[in-house]
Enzyme design. Structure first.
Site, PDB file in Angstrom:
ATOM      1  N   ASP A  38       0.871  -1.185   0.000  1.00  0.00           N
ATOM      2  CA  ASP A  38       0.000   0.000   0.000  1.00  0.00           C
ATOM      3  C   ASP A  38       0.904   1.230   0.000  1.00  0.00           C
ATOM      4  O   ASP A  38       2.031   1.177   0.479  1.00  0.00           O
ATOM      5  CB  ASP A  38      -0.902   0.017   1.241  1.00  0.00           C
ATOM      6  CG  ASP A  38      -2.181   0.824   1.032  1.00  0.00           C
ATOM      7  OD1 ASP A  38      -3.267   0.211   0.929  1.00  0.00           O
ATOM      8  OD2 ASP A  38      -2.090   2.081   0.946  1.00  0.00           O
ATOM      9  N   VAL A  65       1.327   1.815  -6.445  1.00  0.00           N
ATOM     10  CA  VAL A  65       1.104   0.901  -7.578  1.00  0.00           C
ATOM     11  C   VAL A  65       1.245   1.597  -8.931  1.00  0.00           C
ATOM     12  O   VAL A  65       1.470   0.940  -9.947  1.00  0.00           O
ATOM     13  CB  VAL A  65      -0.282   0.207  -7.499  1.00  0.00           C
ATOM     14  CG1 VAL A  65      -0.393  -0.655  -6.258  1.00  0.00           C
ATOM     15  CG2 VAL A  65      -1.428   1.214  -7.577  1.00  0.00           C
ATOM     16  N   TYR A 165     -13.075   6.869 -13.769  1.00  0.00           N
ATOM     17  CA  TYR A 165     -13.106   5.677 -12.904  1.00  0.00           C
ATOM     18  C   TYR A 165     -13.816   4.533 -13.630  1.00  0.00           C
ATOM     19  O   TYR A 165     -13.303   3.408 -13.675  1.00  0.00           O
ATOM     20  CB  TYR A 165     -13.830   6.035 -11.597  1.00  0.00           C
ATOM     21  CG  TYR A 165     -14.022   4.883 -10.629  1.00  0.00           C
ATOM     22  CD1 TYR A 165     -12.987   4.470  -9.803  1.00  0.00           C
ATOM     23  CD2 TYR A 165     -15.250   4.230 -10.534  1.00  0.00           C
ATOM     24  CE1 TYR A 165     -13.172   3.407  -8.904  1.00  0.00           C
ATOM     25  CE2 TYR A 165     -15.439   3.181  -9.651  1.00  0.00           C
ATOM     26  CZ  TYR A 165     -14.400   2.781  -8.831  1.00  0.00           C
ATOM     27  OH  TYR A 165     -14.587   1.738  -7.948  1.00  0.00           O
ATOM     28  N   LYS A 169     -12.158   0.968 -14.844  1.00  0.00           N
ATOM     29  CA  LYS A 169     -12.690  -0.320 -14.385  1.00  0.00           C
ATOM     30  C   LYS A 169     -13.041  -1.210 -15.581  1.00  0.00           C
ATOM     31  O   LYS A 169     -12.814  -2.419 -15.553  1.00  0.00           O
ATOM     32  CB  LYS A 169     -13.911  -0.094 -13.489  1.00  0.00           C
ATOM     33  CG  LYS A 169     -13.567   0.577 -12.169  1.00  0.00           C
ATOM     34  CD  LYS A 169     -12.860  -0.398 -11.265  1.00  0.00           C
ATOM     35  CE  LYS A 169     -12.042   0.258 -10.182  1.00  0.00           C
ATOM     36  NZ  LYS A 169     -11.298  -0.700  -9.361  1.00  0.00           N
TER      37      LYS A 169
END
Ligand SMILES: NC(=O)c1ccc[n+]([C@@H]2O[C@H](COP(=O)([O-])OP(=O)(O)OC[C@H]3O[C@@H](n4cnc5c(N)ncnc54)[C@H](O)[C@@H]3O)[C@@H](O)[C@H]2O)c1
Length: 275
Positions: A38, A65, A165, A169
């Site tokens: 994280d 990430v 977003y 996705k």
């Protein structure tokens, strides 16, 4: 039900809180050796707390990430600490922080960070961990290895709430299907899990962004907004809870799901239904 995960190596990305934390907890409860990644610098403390609760080995690496080099370092460091990962679950995610209906409320520049974290973060994860997953999958073909990604109902229905977003996705879903085909010969299964409404910081940030777009008289508190939305969009009409995602993730990692690959499991109260 024996999920045969005891002693297996599982790496959870985006594990400091929310759904990722619940998934890490579920793997640790099954006796897996767990690695947490994280960007939250307190990830060490989260790992210590999980290890205390379940008594197993939990490793941690603070990494972003969206930065390829940090993901490669995390994959190398966790491999040195734990051995090759058999299960990797990508749960890191962000929204734009803006209300995106119509899409012109956002600037193109608002898209970049959302794509960098959600999509490129998953791409970096796949590149950094695929060699370990292939090694684990080929070494134990009856059990196999898995790569999982937390996607969203938003990536399946053209949700207008936050277009970058939703688009990220949808791209995660398409890429997981490519990966499922590529990695199947190596005993690696790749699946997505799609939440609808889970009470987390990310979910609350959607409410914050939406309220800012409304006149004072139409604003609602978080609980009222969420209850109304859940009743409107979901046949079962209730929140999903983080531990449900832990249960789904350990099932998908287990040999009970040995014929499941390239799928998205919607845990959304029936919000999205496919034939
Ligand atoms: N909560 C919901 O209602 C909901 C609905 C649909 C999909 N999802 C998806 O579920 C996943 C988990 O979401 P959540 O609700 O638990 O969110 P959350 O905000 O509670 O947790 C996200 C975690 O990811 C970490 N993270 C964010 N950016 C990162 C980065 N660049 N590098 C490393 N770590 C990073 C955060 O520090 C945090 O620990 C996300 O992919 C999200 O899109 C959530």
């Amino acid at each position: 039900m024996d999920l045969s995960l005891s002693g297996k190596n599982a790496v959870i990305l985006g594990a400091a809180r929310g759904i990722g934390h619940a998934i890490a907890d579920a793997f640790a409860a099954e006796g897996a050796r767990v690695g947490l990644v994280d960007r939250d610098p307190h990830i060490d403390t989260v790992a210590d707390e999980l290890a205390r609760r379940h008594g197993g080995a939990v490793f941690a690496e603070a990494a972003d990430v969206s930065i390829e080099a940090e993901m490669n370092d995390a994959a190398r460091d966790l491999r040195n600490a734990m051995g090759p990962a058999a299960h990797v679950v990508f749960c890191a995610g962000i929204g734009s922080g803006k209300f995106g209906f119509p899409f012109t409320r956002l600037e193109p520049a608002d898209w970049r960070r959302v794509l960098d974290v959600n999509l490129m973060g998953f791409v970096h994860t796949a590149h950094a961990f695929a060699p370990q997953l292939i090694e684990s999958g080929e070494a134990a073909p009856t059990h196999g290895a898995t790569l999982q990604v937390l996607v969203s109902v938003a990536g399946q229905i053209g949700s207008q709430t936050d277009p970058p977003y939703s688009a990220a996705k949808a791209a995660q879903i398409n890429f997981l299907q490519c990966l499922a085909k590529d990695l199947a010969p190596h005993g690696v299964r790749v699946n997505g899990i799609a939440p609808g409404m889970v009470r987390t910081a990310l979910n609350e940030s959607v409410w914050v962004a939406g309220q800012g777009s409304l006149p004072e008289s139409e604003r609602e508190d978080y609980a009222t907004w969420a209850e109304r939305k859940i009743r409107t969009v979901s046949p079962l009409g209730r929140w999903q809870e983080p531990p449900e995602f832990g249960a789904a993730s350990v099932f998908l990692a287990s040999p009970h799901a040995r014929n499941v690959t390239g799928q998205v499991l919607n845990i959304d109260g029936g919000q999205v239904m496919h034939a």
